[in-house]
Scaffold this active site. Structure first.
Site, PDB file in Angstrom:
ATOM      1  CG  ASP A   1      31.692  29.988  35.466  1.00 23.59           C
ATOM      2  OD1 ASP A   1      31.435  31.088  34.951  1.00 23.59           O
ATOM      3  OD2 ASP A   1      32.588  29.244  35.021  1.00 23.59           O
ATOM      4  CB  SER A   2      29.499  29.151  31.603  1.00 23.65           C
ATOM      5  OG  SER A   2      30.891  29.393  31.575  1.00 23.65           O
TER       6      SER A   2
ATOM      7  CB  CYS B   1      29.543  33.472  35.492  1.00 14.78           C
ATOM      8  SG  CYS B   1      29.426  33.655  33.709  1.00 14.78           S
TER       9      CYS B   1
ATOM     10  CD  GLU C   1      34.690  25.115  30.533  1.00 17.30           C
ATOM     11  OE1 GLU C   1      34.234  23.951  30.550  1.00 17.30           O
ATOM     12  OE2 GLU C   1      34.525  25.922  31.470  1.00 17.30           O
TER      13      GLU C   1
ATOM     14  CB  CYS D   1      36.465  35.935  31.777  1.00 15.48           C
ATOM     15  SG  CYS D   1      35.889  34.234  31.487  1.00 15.48           S
TER      16      CYS D   1
ATOM     17  CG  HIS E   1      36.520  30.030  32.116  1.00 19.53           C
ATOM     18  ND1 HIS E   1      35.252  30.410  32.453  1.00 19.53           N
ATOM     19  CD2 HIS E   1      36.442  28.713  31.756  1.00 19.53           C
ATOM     20  CE1 HIS E   1      34.420  29.382  32.299  1.00 19.53           C
ATOM     21  NE2 HIS E   1      35.125  28.338  31.882  1.00 19.53           N
TER      22      HIS E   1
HETATM   23  N1  DGL Z   1      33.530  32.291  33.348  1.00 17.61           N
HETATM   24  C1  DGL Z   1      32.610  33.107  32.698  1.00 17.61           C
HETATM   25  C2  DGL Z   1      32.814  34.558  32.879  1.00 17.61           C
HETATM   26  O1  DGL Z   1      33.341  34.959  33.895  1.00 17.61           O
HETATM   27  C3  DGL Z   1      31.933  32.656  31.445  1.00 17.61           C
HETATM   28  C4  DGL Z   1      32.764  32.185  30.329  1.00 17.61           C
HETATM   29  C5  DGL Z   1      31.930  31.658  29.182  1.00 17.61           C
HETATM   30  O2  DGL Z   1      31.184  30.702  29.402  1.00 17.61           O
HETATM   31  O3  DGL Z   1      32.019  32.210  28.079  1.00 17.61           O
HETATM   32  O4  DGL Z   1      32.449  35.346  32.069  1.00 17.61           O
END
Ligand code: DGL
Length: 275
Positions: free
Chosen positions: A13-14, A77, A160, A192, A194
């Site tokens: 993931d990011s 992600c 984050e 997402c 996150h």
């Molecule tokens: N967690 C990620 C997603 O599901 C990426 C979030 C990001 O880095 O902008 O899209």
């Protein structure tokens, strides 16, 4: 000892978001070994051009195969899965599973009034991946559903920096979720990885009539089925727990500290990626 089954599942993931998927995979498949990379040095992916996200995804996935000999990859992600899944599947020699299709199927299964919504990063929503995935899932599962898709820029940054509650994030959620509240949906996919960390805030803003859906559990089930059908699942009979390794391209101390709070005790240390 069977070398093939003992190879780890690879995930990326990011940043911290994919840890929601890692948690679900560890809980469902406790004997599997896992390698997770959080590309925190280059997060957020959401606002970046699709071509950049695609090349990050290829770099990370290639490293998981080359440097860690993973047996399967989970693109944990949505942004990366939305723009790079098909390419990764054709490039790599191991199965590659994304989070978009499992999430879309879980969403469509949940609705009673056939009006659903998805929230995600700017990149995910712009890609149109959810329009396709929800249309496919609704053909398979139920009658046609109406999808409202909305980008939520800023949510990832709150996660984050570990600001998952409070006035500022609640105010942003009220603003960003207004079109979804108007659409009278009964199910909302957190598109997402996150966003599950913001469930309390999102749930409060949406109200109790809207079910929040998270793609992590649905993705873990797809991973289990893929391992079973490839005969690469690690046996659960011995009761032996898998090993879990975590890497970050950014500050590894911060990744371990915050990541442990998000994921739990399996994340005790983080190592530097690339190795
Ligand atoms: N967690 C990620 C997603 O599901 C990426 C979030 C990001 O880095 O902008 O899209």
């Amino acid at each position: 000892m069977n070398a093939q089954v003992d190879r780890p599942i690879g995930m990326f993931d990011s940043g911290f978001g994919g840890l929601t998927v890692a948690r679900a995979v560890i809980d469902l498949l406790p004997s599997e070994n896992l390698v997770y990379i959080g590309d925190t040095a280059r997060y957020p992916y959401g606002p970046k051009p699709a071509s950049d996200v695609r090349s990050f995804a290829i770099e990370l996935a290639t490293s998981l195969v080359r440097d860690f000999s993973v047996k399967l990859i989970v693109v944990a992600c949505n942004t990366a899965a939305s723009v790079a899944l098909t390419e990764l599947q054709s490039l790599l020699s191991v199965p590659v599973i994304g989070v978009v299709e499992p999430g879309a199927r879980a969403l469509v299964r949940e609705t009673k009034n056939n009006r659903v919504a998805v929230i995600g990063t700017a990149g995910t929503i712009a890609s149109g991946a959810y329009e396709n995935a929800v249309a496919n899932a609704s053909c398979e599962i139920t009658s046609e559903v109406t999808l409202t898709a909305t980008a939520c820029p800023g949510f990832v940054e709150f996660v984050e920096r570990d600001e998952t509650s409070g006035a500022a994030v609640t105010e942003l959620a009220q603003k960003l979720l207004a079109p979804i509240r108007k659409a009278d949906v009964d199910a909302l996919l957190l598109g997402c990885t996150h966003y599950p960390y913001l469930s309390a805030v999102i749930g409060q803003v949406m109200g109790s009539g809207v079910k929040l859906i998270n793609s992590a559990d649905a993705t873990a089930l797809v991973v289990r089925d893929a391992l079973a059908s490839n005969k690469t699942a690690r046996s659960v009979d011995s009761g032996e727990r898998g090993s879990h390794e975590f890497y970050s391209s950014g500050d590894i101390k911060q990744f371990a500290e915050l990541g442990r709070r998000f994921l739990g005790p399996e994340l005790s240390i983080a190592k530097q990626w690339p190795k």
